[in-house]
Scaffold this motif. Structure first.
Motif, PDB file in Angstrom:
ATOM      1  N   TYR A 236      -3.987 -14.034  -5.571  1.00 27.80           N
ATOM      2  CA  TYR A 236      -2.831 -13.369  -5.431  1.00 27.80           C
ATOM      3  C   TYR A 236      -1.564 -14.299  -4.940  1.00 27.80           C
ATOM      4  O   TYR A 236      -2.358 -15.260  -4.071  1.00 27.80           O
ATOM      5  CB  TYR A 236      -2.686 -12.438  -4.210  1.00 27.80           C
ATOM      6  N   ASP A 260       5.832  -8.729  -2.772  1.00 29.81           N
ATOM      7  CA  ASP A 260       4.320  -7.999  -1.939  1.00 29.81           C
ATOM      8  C   ASP A 260       4.365  -7.060  -1.703  1.00 29.81           C
ATOM      9  O   ASP A 260       3.758  -5.984  -0.765  1.00 29.81           O
ATOM     10  CB  ASP A 260       4.316  -8.814  -0.186  1.00 29.81           C
ATOM     11  N   TYR A 263       1.149  -3.873  -1.687  1.00 28.31           N
ATOM     12  CA  TYR A 263      -0.183  -4.560  -1.093  1.00 28.31           C
ATOM     13  C   TYR A 263       0.290  -4.130   0.513  1.00 28.31           C
ATOM     14  O   TYR A 263      -0.658  -4.298   1.658  1.00 28.31           O
ATOM     15  CB  TYR A 263      -0.368  -5.932  -0.946  1.00 28.31           C
ATOM     16  N   PHE A 317      -5.656  -6.011   0.573  1.00 28.16           N
ATOM     17  CA  PHE A 317      -5.650  -7.278  -0.936  1.00 28.16           C
ATOM     18  C   PHE A 317      -7.135  -6.951  -1.436  1.00 28.16           C
ATOM     19  O   PHE A 317      -8.573  -6.327  -0.342  1.00 28.16           O
ATOM     20  CB  PHE A 317      -5.610  -8.185  -0.817  1.00 28.16           C
TER      21      PHE A 317
END
Length: 889
Positions: A236, A260, A263, A317
């Motif tokens: 990531y 982002d 997530y 994640f």
């Protein structure tokens, strides 16, 4: 004979210099001259193509058909192909052509020594009539295995957000041979393919920094170093709070920085401020570390107030189990009001463990607009046999220990890398085939397919067996649904969680191989690990006991981590259901004021929970029946505030409301810094799941002396039941006596009833802990009494929310601080003497007759005047029989 054997040294040197010059020309024509970094090695290979092509970002890709990087026999050992599917989301170059390998195939690149980005491009389409979902293969680079039995089809389907193509990025160091071999090896009965290969060199100390840059390991005392023998895979790379940053806008290495948003966990997504400030890079954070746009955007917790203490800013994640991960967090203070030390301070949590207790960006950077980054390493242990991937949590929470100006946290950018295992492998499993249907099944690896051919007979037999299984499953579901209705009663003797015997041949195991417990959210321990951690449950390690069983102090991870291990007593009537509830609840919750569940053990019929070790034990351990020194009034207030914040998070900060149902002083634990953490979620219930419902109907459970009388009478559970229980805890803290003392006169047996009576009579000073005499400011005691009285009201609708309780306690602390400052400056301090008019007067009959007022809480309406105290009665003496079993929990 070797054709180069007669070549002179001078000719060789000239050829090498000419090659470097040509390479420099290629590089200078394909990279931005203004980029902070110009790579020494820069190769773009369009596999399956016979000519050069230009991609959408204006980079030139060379075809591999006649490339010097391909083997001479490329035409005999592979075949080029063009993708038969045209997806508008997929750029033409390098994805529309591919090189297919039925057998092992190697590309060789001459490179300089040092670390390189290796990017492999995959578009899982149909090539030459071949279904790409049937392609499985391995890839290695030098001595490192990058992919094993890899399926581009499965991996692309499992991306978040889902992408039709893949770019797998690796960091590989080339040491001395100045050659990088990329080898593709098809799995049995399969083939390999590749669309594009990119190699870009990078600065030596960007990620692989060597022993001069030790990296802190989460939950480990020894730091971690990343040297040139380590390979990394980029999982990531996020521009936190910002937009997609394409490779052409990076710092010269063509890294892609994504958003982002996919997530972020839950509704606590904070705010995403952007400031057009000049980013001032430093020697420690050079200009090539990350593009300026990463540092000018951020995600924060929003408004700087106490609401931010009720949740964590959290990202989740998915990663492979059994690997070590490098987290690089990028920070830059860009708000004009944050320019000095101790204005914004926060804690970093990784995988439910503290990675950094105190991050002050200004303290680290020295000024606003100066970027920094911090690296952390975390080990993700193997899950159970059924799950090879886990969710890894990153959370930020305001650290208020030093009383910073703002209650906030910030993150600007994030990079996460997987580090190779000891054998040099970075290879993880393909994603689980989630969401498959009979019409669109996920493919199986050739290594797992049955070798035998199917037949009509087998098909008929399979159909019959399938039909029987469908009927059986339907029957089980109907039975389980009916059982759930019956299981709403109090019995827990027959649990839905039991050790399952697995028979293989003549041997039988009692291990719980079929357990459905969430090992992806917390660690699964074997019984041997637990026995080793506690020296086989020696009495010397036992630190407590309760309704669940004994609690032991233990040491895991080679003794580096101290934990508390709670073991179910086989004779306990509280067991399997609460064990499963505790894991199911606590493994999904992350908050500073909730005890951290590290893992569990369900081997050999054992039910064991492993928590962070709380060095200072329970709150009750420091109130009464103890040899510990008494807590100061200020310490007690801070502990009450912390516990209130934990409960408020349960009620409002989690995805669904959670009602603890067993709030008491023994379930509030204290760590080595006296931070309060709510624990024991074995009785917890999920609250109403829609606004039309006001309660959950369930049998009464809890601990004698703490149970909400309204819940007891109606069997209707609400979050206000926790508020009542917490009111009893507040009285325990003030009076230092148990919730129930059976040997006292009838009106004094229940602390809740007796405490309210004394507050209404203005005689609360007569039951306050003598150790607090002279410590409590009158204004603070008055406010504290208001909070307690509101929490203990007979009807839940009249009680405050936990948010109001948090506010009230914060205000009480402010009153105490102000009074102490006034005392120091010479003001009048009367202690608690004379505080006999706390609440409106009431008669004994009002308190003990069960009369009710129609007034509402002075707290729940949201910050009313201190003087507006409502006179409210409490429940009848039936409150003393809240639970049939006097032993409670």
């Amino acid at each position: 004979m070797d054709k180069t054997s007669n070549t002179s040294p001078s000719t060789t040197m000239l050829t090498f210099a000419l090659s470097l010059f040509i390479l420099h020309l290629i590089t200078s024509t394909t990279t931005d001259a203004s980029s902070p970094y110009t790579p020494t090695d820069y190769f773009l290979l369009d596999c399956g193509s016979s000519s050069s092509s230009t991609s959408a970002d204006n980079r030139t890709w060379d075809g591999d058909a006649r490339s010097k990087f391909s083997p001479p026999n490329i035409a005999n050992t592979s075949s080029p192909s063009t993708a038969e599917e045209q997806n508008p989301a997929v750029t033409q170059v390098p994805f529309m052509t591919a090189r297919l390998f039925p057998s092992q195939f190697t590309y060789t690149f001459p490179v300089s020594a040092g670390p390189k980005f290796l990017r492999l491009y995959f578009y899982p389409a149909t090539y030459s009539g071949r279904d790409n979902s049937k392609s499985f293969f391995s890839v290695s680079a030098g001595s490192h295995t990058l992919l094993t039995n890899f399926s581009a089809f499965l991996t692309a389907a499992g991306t978040v957000p889902r992408q039709p193509f893949l770019i797998k990025e690796f960091v590989i160091s080339v040491n001395y041979n100045q050659r990088l071999d990329i080898k593709f090896d098809p799995s049995p009965n399969s083939y390999a393919f590749i669309n594009g290969i990119e190699i870009v060199s990078m600065p030596n100390n960007l990620y692989i920094r060597g022993p001069d840059y030790p990296i802190p390991q989460v939950s480990q005392q020894q730091p971690f170093t990343i040297d040139n023998t380590t390979a990394l895979e980029t999982l990531y790379r996020l521009d936190v709070g910002g937009n997609l940053v394409p490779g052409k806008d990076d710092t010269g290495m063509y890294r892609i920085w994504r958003q982002d948003d996919p997530y972020i966990y839950g509704q606590g997504f904070g705010q995403t401020p952007h400031r057009d400030v000049t980013i001032r890079y430093t020697n420690d954070t050079p200009e090539y570390t990350a593009p300026a746009t990463v540092y000018t955007t951020s995600r924060t917790m929003g408004k700087h107030n106490s609401v931010n203490l009720n949740y964590n800013l959290t990202w989740i994640f998915t990663v492979d189990s059994g690997f070590t991960y490098l987290f690089r967090l990028h920070f830059c203070e860009i708000l004009q009001e944050v320019t000095r030390v101790n204005q914004r301070v926060f804690t970093v949590f990784l995988n439910n463990r503290t990675a950094d207790p105190e991050v002050d960006v200004i303290q680290l950077s020295g000024d606003n607009g100066v970027p920094i980054f911090k690296d952390y390493v975390v080990w993700v242990p193997l899950g159970d046999n059924r799950r090879s991937k886990q969710d890894l949590w990153l959370a930020l929470y305001p650290n208020m220990d030093s009383k910073p100006k703002y209650t906030d946290a910030i993150l600007n950018g994030l990079e996460i890398f997987k580090l190779n295992q000891s054998d040099g492998s970075l290879a993880g499993p393909n994603p689980e085939p989630v969401g498959t249907t009979p019409e669109a099944p996920y493919p199986k690896s050739p290594e797992k397919e049955d070798s035998g051919a199917s037949s009509p007979v087998l098909a008929v037999v399979g159909g019959v067996i399938g039909g029987v299984l469908v009927v059986a499953v339907m029957g089980v579901l109907i039975f389980r649904r009916r059982r759930r209705v019956r299981d709403s009663g109090p019995s827990v003797a027959k649990s839905s969680w039991v050790p399952i015997s697995v028979t293989a041949g003549t041997s039988t195991s009692t291990k719980t191989n079929a357990s459905s417990l969430p090992s992806d959210l917390c660690r699964h321990f074997s019984i041997s690990e637990i026995r080793s951690a506690t020296r086989n449950f020696t009495d010397d390690f036992m630190i407590g006991t309760g309704g669940f069983g004994n609690v032991y102090k233990g040491y895991i991870d080679g003794g580096a981590t101290t934990v508390a291990i709670k073991r179910l007593d086989s004779k306990s009537n509280q067991g399997a259901r609460e064990f499963q509830t505790e894991i199911g609840m606590l493994s999904k919750l992350r908050h500073l004021h909730l005890v951290s569940l590290i893992g569990y053990c369900d081997d050999d019929g054992e039910m064991i929970l492993v928590y962070d070790y709380m060095a200072n034990g329970t709150l009750r351990d420091h109130l009464y029946k103890t040899e510990n020194p008494p807590l100061s009034w200020k310490n007690r207030l801070q502990i009450c505030l912390g516990a209130a914040r934990g409960l408020h998070y349960l009620h409002t900060g989690a995805k669904h409301m959670i009602i603890h149902r067993d709030v008491k002083s023994t379930n509030i634990l204290l760590d080595d810094k006296w931070v309060a953490k709510v624990s024991d979620f074995g009785l917890s219930k999920t609250g109403p799941d829609n606004v039309a419902q006001t309660h959950v109907t369930t049998v009464v459970k809890g601990s004698f002396g703490y149970v909400d009388p309204e819940y007891y009478r109606r069997q209707q559970l609400t979050e206000k039941s926790d508020v009542y229980s917490f009111g009893v805890v507040l009285l325990e803290v003030l009076c230092a006596r148990p919730a129930i003392v059976t040997g006292l006169p009838k009106e004094q047996v229940s602390l809740a009833v007796w405490g309210r009576y004394c507050m209404r009579k203005g005689t609360i000073d007569q039951i306050v802990d003598p150790h607090l005499m002279g410590q409590i400011a009158p204004e603070c005691l008055r406010k504290f009494g208001e909070i307690v009285d509101s929490c203990l009201r007979d009807e839940g609708i009249q009680r405050p929310t936990m948010s109001d309780v948090v506010w009230g306690l914060e205000f009480a602390i402010q009153l105490q601080d102000a009074a102490e400052r006034n005392k120091i400056s010479g003001g009048d301090w009367i202690g608690i003497v004379g505080c006999h008019t706390m609440l409106s007067p009431a008669t004994d009959d009002d308190v003990f007759s069960g009369s009710k007022s129609s007034g509402t809480s002075t707290l729940e309406s949201g910050r009313r005047s201190e003087n507006s105290y409502a006179a409210v009665g409490v429940g009848s003496e039936n409150v003393f029989s809240q639970i049939v079993d006097p032993k409670g929990r």
